[in-house]
Enzyme design. Structure first.
Site, mmCIF file in Angstrom:
data_model
loop_
_atom_site.group_PDB
_atom_site.id
_atom_site.type_symbol
_atom_site.label_atom_id
_atom_site.label_comp_id
_atom_site.label_asym_id
_atom_site.label_seq_id
_atom_site.Cartn_x
_atom_site.Cartn_y
_atom_site.Cartn_z
ATOM 1 N N VAL A 268 41.517 47.295 34.783
ATOM 2 C CA VAL A 268 42.944 47.194 35.061
ATOM 3 C C VAL A 268 43.462 48.524 35.604
ATOM 4 C CG1 VAL A 268 43.308 45.428 33.322
ATOM 5 C CG2 VAL A 268 43.547 47.830 32.686
ATOM 6 N N ASN A 270 46.078 50.740 38.785
ATOM 7 C CA ASN A 270 46.384 50.827 40.212
ATOM 8 C C ASN A 270 45.155 51.189 41.044
ATOM 9 O OD1 ASN A 270 46.397 53.420 39.083
ATOM 10 N ND2 ASN A 270 47.676 54.231 40.727
ATOM 11 N N GLU A 292 37.046 40.413 33.410
ATOM 12 C CA GLU A 292 37.811 40.145 32.189
ATOM 13 C C GLU A 292 39.240 39.720 32.494
ATOM 14 O OE1 GLU A 292 36.701 43.697 29.371
ATOM 15 O OE2 GLU A 292 36.796 44.283 31.485
#
Length: 502
Positions: A268, A270, A292
């Site tokens: 996860v 940017n 995931e």
């Protein structure tokens, strides 16, 4: 709401959050739904926090052991931490209040590979599971549960818990039904292989199952997942993405990767989103993902046909991403599979599929060891999550970060990491905005040369090279040269002065 609860037996157990919360008592171990801010219970935890606060005002001790899939949201982690209601927490967290209390020593926290949680729970390592508190999108006439926007460890909690509380959230899209694939792993020994050979393959059923006799309360809720959009990729993130895209092109040209690569696992943040956008701009097509979490960038690539199939355990979308998902849910249901995390993060499947792992890090050292969880070796940030599951077992494991932090005062390439999450043996590639170091096939001294040359910021490169040169002379070679009195001096200098610079 009546259309969401069509099982008469469970419809008869509908109650409010306050009554449901009374089934959770001090000292209990509670398995809760939730994975990266998706699919967590929204109302019962807040009612529980009120009851805990009242108990504390009476001078009574009230804390629980809380197990989830991964991070949740302020309405769960935050409110219970703030009330002093969490004694123990695993396996991953991101709430600021919870993190602060963990680092103050007020909450015991176990950081653990996400792929290990279900087996550890079934083996009894966490003790009995007293209550499962699970959000679902609907309950079918036969009592089957339509999972919400995350699966996580929900099947395990429902299996093991003595009692079950369900939150049925009418704000979750009804069109989620059919998107999930619920399967589990038999306990050892003599486990058969998991029969999954492609990311989009289905090996289970689309519903969660629970013994109706264990369900003590069903709560009707309304509320969106609390998902904060990640910042738009900055220049450093785009440069990191550019290096990785060029690396993948090189691997394709050498015949080590197919033209559509191998299944992508993306962490996860940017930087991960920037890499996915870079693959889009780089002309890659017919990609797949075995990961995931599905974020906005990956959702957009699925929408546009650049990713044909994506397997995950949760959706972690911005409000705009949620709107797009709901508007095209029939399209996405044919291309997205949401699984339990013991399947999405299973070593056997990651190795079989040959995933390309793309994860962030806090720092890497000159020999390729990676710290992805701690500041200065002691202060936990979030947790290892699934990065270790994928790093150890992927075809190529890439770790990414800008080369500096704190406005240039901190180098993310250091002589020795202050905490080790991923050893040099599990790290294939290190990438910063400065460049990419391919560590495959290199000795420790060769890795040090590649990382300093390609990944370190120019402001810190001379310091790192000086350290390596003096370590080699001092140790008269040796396999992995270090100056032990200086190995962590960079971190101590930062703590003393606010900068790693000499």
């Amino acid at each position: 709401m009546t259309s969401r609860i069509t099982c008469p037996t469970l419809a008869a157990r509908v109650t409010d959050a306050e009554q449901a919360a009374t089934h959770i008592r001090p000292g209990m171990t509670v398995g809760m739904s939730g994975f990266t801010g998706a699919g967590y219970p929204k109302q019962v935890p807040q009612a529980l926090a009120t009851q805990i606060a009242a108990a504390h005002e009476r001078g009574e001790r009230f804390g629980i052991r809380m197990l989830t899939g991964a991070s949740t949201a302020p309405e769960l982690d935050g409110v219970l931490a703030r009330t002093g209601g969490i004694d123990f927490r695993l396996p991953y967290q991101s709430d600021p209040e919870l993190r602060e209390r963990i680092n103050r020593g007020e909450i015991d926290y176990m950081d653990i590979h996400l792929g290990h949680v279900a087996q550890f729970a079934r083996s009894g390592f966490f003790g009995p599971i007293d209550v499962a508190l699970i959000e679902v999108a609907a309950i079918r006439p036969d009592g089957a549960l339509v999972p919400s926007t995350s699966v996580g460890n929900n099947a395990t909690w429902l299996e093991l818990a003595d009692t079950v509380i369900l939150e049925v959230n009418a704000d979750q899209p009804a069109g989620l039904e059919g998107m999930h694939d619920i399967a589990s792993c038999p306990a050892p020994p003599h486990r058969p292989p998991i029969p999954l050979t492609t990311p989009g393959q289905r090996i289970g059923e689309p519903y969660l199952r629970v013994d109706p006799s264990k369900v003590v309360a069903v709560v009707e809720t309304h509320g969106p997942d609390r998902l904060t959009p990640f910042a738009a990729p900055d220049d450093a993130s785009r440069r990191i993405a550019g290096h990785l895209v060029e690396f993948f092109r090189h691997e394709v040209a050498r015949g080590r990767l197919p033209a559509n690569l191998l299944p992508l696992q993306s962490g996860v943040g940017n930087i991960a989103n920037a890499v996915l956008e870079g693959l889009r701009e780089g002309g890659f097509e017919q990609l797949t993902a075995y990961t995931e979490v599905i974020q906005d960038a990956m959702l957009g690539m699925i929408r546009d046909g650049l990713i044909t199939t994506a397997s995950a355990t949760a959706l972690s979308l911005s409000p705009a991403g949620v709107a797009d998902f709901v508007a095209r849910i029939d399209h996405y249901r044919q291309r997205i599979v949401l699984r339990p995390q013991e399947i999405s993060n299973h070593a056997e499947l990651i190795r079989r599929l040959g995933c390309l792992a793309l994860n962030g890090m806090v720092e890497a050292d000159i020999y390729g060891n990676v710290n992805s969880t701690h500041v200065a070796g002691t202060r936990i940030i979030n947790g290892i999550g699934g990065s270790g599951d994928f790093a150890r077992n992927s075809f190529i494991a890439c770790f990414m970060t800008p080369s500096t932090a704190k406005g240039g005062a901190v180098s993310t390439i250091v002589p020795m990491v202050s905490h080790v999450d991923h050893t040099e043996h599990d790290v294939s590639v290190v990438v910063t905005e400065q460049g990419l170091a391919d560590l495959r096939g290199l000795s420790p001294r060769q890795r040090a040369h590649a990382i300093i040359k390609h990944c370190a910021h120019p402001d810190f490169r001379p310091q790192l090279q000086d350290y390596v040169d003096r370590a080699y002379l001092h140790s008269r070679g040796l396999h992995t040269p270090h100056l032990l009195p200086e190995a962590l001096s960079w971190h101590q200098r930062f703590l003393d002065t606010g900068s790693m610079r000499v």
